[in-house]
Design a protein around this motif. Sequence first.
Motif, PDB file in Angstrom:
ATOM      1  N   ASP A 139       0.832  -1.208   0.000  1.00  0.00           N
ATOM      2  CA  ASP A 139       0.000   0.000   0.000  1.00  0.00           C
ATOM      3  C   ASP A 139       0.866   1.256   0.000  1.00  0.00           C
ATOM      4  N   GLU A 140       1.910   1.224  -0.846  1.00  0.00           N
ATOM      5  CA  GLU A 140       2.839   2.337  -1.077  1.00  0.00           C
ATOM      6  C   GLU A 140       3.800   2.610   0.077  1.00  0.00           C
ATOM      7  N   LEU A 141       3.784   1.778   1.127  1.00  0.00           N
ATOM      8  CA  LEU A 141       4.694   1.963   2.262  1.00  0.00           C
ATOM      9  C   LEU A 141       5.805   0.917   2.218  1.00  0.00           C
ATOM     10  N   PRO A 142       7.064   1.311   2.415  1.00  0.00           N
ATOM     11  CA  PRO A 142       8.184   0.359   2.394  1.00  0.00           C
ATOM     12  C   PRO A 142       8.098  -0.644   3.544  1.00  0.00           C
ATOM     13  N   ARG A 143       8.121  -1.938   3.189  1.00  0.00           N
ATOM     14  CA  ARG A 143       8.030  -3.008   4.190  1.00  0.00           C
ATOM     15  C   ARG A 143       9.106  -4.076   4.000  1.00  0.00           C
ATOM     16  N   GLY A 144       9.962  -3.898   2.993  1.00  0.00           N
ATOM     17  CA  GLY A 144      11.032  -4.854   2.755  1.00  0.00           C
ATOM     18  C   GLY A 144      12.079  -4.255   1.846  1.00  0.00           C
ATOM     19  N   PHE A 145      13.225  -4.949   1.766  1.00  0.00           N
ATOM     20  CA  PHE A 145      14.360  -4.433   1.000  1.00  0.00           C
ATOM     21  C   PHE A 145      15.277  -5.589   0.650  1.00  0.00           C
ATOM     22  N   PHE A 146      15.945  -5.486  -0.501  1.00  0.00           N
ATOM     23  CA  PHE A 146      17.042  -6.388  -0.831  1.00  0.00           C
ATOM     24  C   PHE A 146      17.917  -5.751  -1.900  1.00  0.00           C
ATOM     25  N   LEU A 147      19.114  -6.323  -2.045  1.00  0.00           N
ATOM     26  CA  LEU A 147      20.105  -5.845  -3.010  1.00  0.00           C
ATOM     27  C   LEU A 147      20.454  -6.951  -3.996  1.00  0.00           C
ATOM     28  N   LEU A 148      20.756  -6.550  -5.206  1.00  0.00           N
ATOM     29  CA  LEU A 148      21.332  -7.444  -6.213  1.00  0.00           C
ATOM     30  C   LEU A 148      22.658  -6.852  -6.648  1.00  0.00           C
ATOM     31  N   LYS A 149      23.667  -7.733  -6.818  1.00  0.00           N
ATOM     32  CA  LYS A 149      24.995  -7.297  -7.268  1.00  0.00           C
ATOM     33  C   LYS A 149      25.473  -8.210  -8.388  1.00  0.00           C
ATOM     34  N   CYS A 150      26.310  -7.646  -9.246  1.00  0.00           N
ATOM     35  CA  CYS A 150      26.886  -8.446 -10.327  1.00  0.00           C
ATOM     36  C   CYS A 150      28.292  -7.935 -10.658  1.00  0.00           C
ATOM     37  N   ARG A 151      28.916  -8.605 -11.594  1.00  0.00           N
ATOM     38  CA  ARG A 151      30.228  -8.271 -12.159  1.00  0.00           C
ATOM     39  C   ARG A 151      31.258  -7.845 -11.117  1.00  0.00           C
ATOM     40  N   THR A 152      31.621  -6.585 -11.093  1.00  0.00           N
ATOM     41  CA  THR A 152      32.734  -6.118 -10.246  1.00  0.00           C
ATOM     42  C   THR A 152      32.409  -6.109  -8.758  1.00  0.00           C
ATOM     43  N   LEU A 153      31.140  -6.232  -8.395  1.00  0.00           N
ATOM     44  CA  LEU A 153      30.749  -6.177  -6.991  1.00  0.00           C
ATOM     45  C   LEU A 153      30.430  -7.547  -6.398  1.00  0.00           C
ATOM     46  N   LEU A 154      30.728  -8.619  -7.136  1.00  0.00           N
ATOM     47  CA  LEU A 154      30.458  -9.961  -6.615  1.00  0.00           C
ATOM     48  C   LEU A 154      31.354 -10.261  -5.414  1.00  0.00           C
ATOM     49  N   PRO A 155      30.801 -10.907  -4.385  1.00  0.00           N
ATOM     50  CA  PRO A 155      31.625 -11.323  -3.248  1.00  0.00           C
ATOM     51  C   PRO A 155      32.528 -12.490  -3.639  1.00  0.00           C
ATOM     52  N   GLY A 156      33.545 -12.745  -2.831  1.00  0.00           N
ATOM     53  CA  GLY A 156      34.513 -13.791  -3.131  1.00  0.00           C
ATOM     54  C   GLY A 156      33.900 -15.152  -3.358  1.00  0.00           C
ATOM     55  N   TRP A 157      32.850 -15.503  -2.609  1.00  0.00           N
ATOM     56  CA  TRP A 157      32.246 -16.827  -2.748  1.00  0.00           C
ATOM     57  C   TRP A 157      31.514 -17.009  -4.075  1.00  0.00           C
ATOM     58  N   ALA A 158      31.308 -15.949  -4.831  1.00  0.00           N
ATOM     59  CA  ALA A 158      30.630 -16.067  -6.125  1.00  0.00           C
ATOM     60  C   ALA A 158      31.582 -15.894  -7.302  1.00  0.00           C
ATOM     61  N   LEU A 159      32.832 -15.544  -7.040  1.00  0.00           N
ATOM     62  CA  LEU A 159      33.758 -15.226  -8.126  1.00  0.00           C
ATOM     63  C   LEU A 159      34.249 -16.433  -8.909  1.00  0.00           C
ATOM     64  N   GLN A 160      34.327 -17.600  -8.295  1.00  0.00           N
ATOM     65  CA  GLN A 160      34.882 -18.757  -8.989  1.00  0.00           C
ATOM     66  C   GLN A 160      33.873 -19.481  -9.871  1.00  0.00           C
ATOM     67  N   GLN A 161      32.736 -18.917 -10.072  1.00  0.00           N
ATOM     68  CA  GLN A 161      31.700 -19.578 -10.865  1.00  0.00           C
ATOM     69  C   GLN A 161      31.988 -19.458 -12.354  1.00  0.00           C
ATOM     70  N   SER A 162      31.657 -20.520 -13.083  1.00  0.00           N
ATOM     71  CA  SER A 162      31.842 -20.495 -14.530  1.00  0.00           C
ATOM     72  C   SER A 162      30.642 -19.872 -15.231  1.00  0.00           C
ATOM     73  N   HIS A 163      29.571 -19.626 -14.502  1.00  0.00           N
ATOM     74  CA  HIS A 163      28.365 -19.017 -15.062  1.00  0.00           C
ATOM     75  C   HIS A 163      28.323 -17.531 -14.712  1.00  0.00           C
ATOM     76  N   VAL A 164      27.662 -16.748 -15.558  1.00  0.00           N
ATOM     77  CA  VAL A 164      27.452 -15.332 -15.252  1.00  0.00           C
ATOM     78  C   VAL A 164      26.488 -15.274 -14.064  1.00  0.00           C
TER      79      VAL A 164
END
Length: 164
Positions: free
Chosen positions: A58-83
């Motif tokens: 109802d137009e009021l903020p009740r949740g939040f999340f972030l998405l990151k890719c490429r240069t901002l990937l954390p170390g645990w996601a860097l060794q992946q062979s998939h984008v």
Amino acid sequence: MHVALTRYESLSPGQHDQLLDLALTQQQIRHVGDIHGGLHTLTARPVADRQGFVLLIDELPRGFFLLKCRTLLPGWALQQSHVTTTLHALMIDRRFQGQGLGKRCLQALPELTRALWPDTEQLMLAVDAGNHVARELYRAQGWQELPERDAVNAGAECVMRLKL
């Protein structure tokens, strides 16, 4: 009740202020941090490699999340062979938990991610190994736990993947 996901940048000034009042339990804060930490991440550069989303009821903020890719990937996601795109700081206001809102956010992720970064082949996240409620939510939405790779931190976090 009208539920919508919107980019953080699309919020009105009043909604920006209301987002700062997102109420989290101490357990949530221990697992994902607070809204201030999540918003701080939005200052990361390059801007094109991250996006914040806000769950509006109802137009009021009740949740939040972030998405990151490429240069901002954390170390645990860097060794992946998939984008890869990673999910961070998924938080739902404690007063609105148990209504399926986290599930709705997760169900929207594939479409949101493809709209932002069409070359993404998989989503990944890291979740505290002791956060059984979150792990079950992710598994119920098709996420798979990956084998542990870090013997030093074994058992501290589970890394999960959702192939797109």
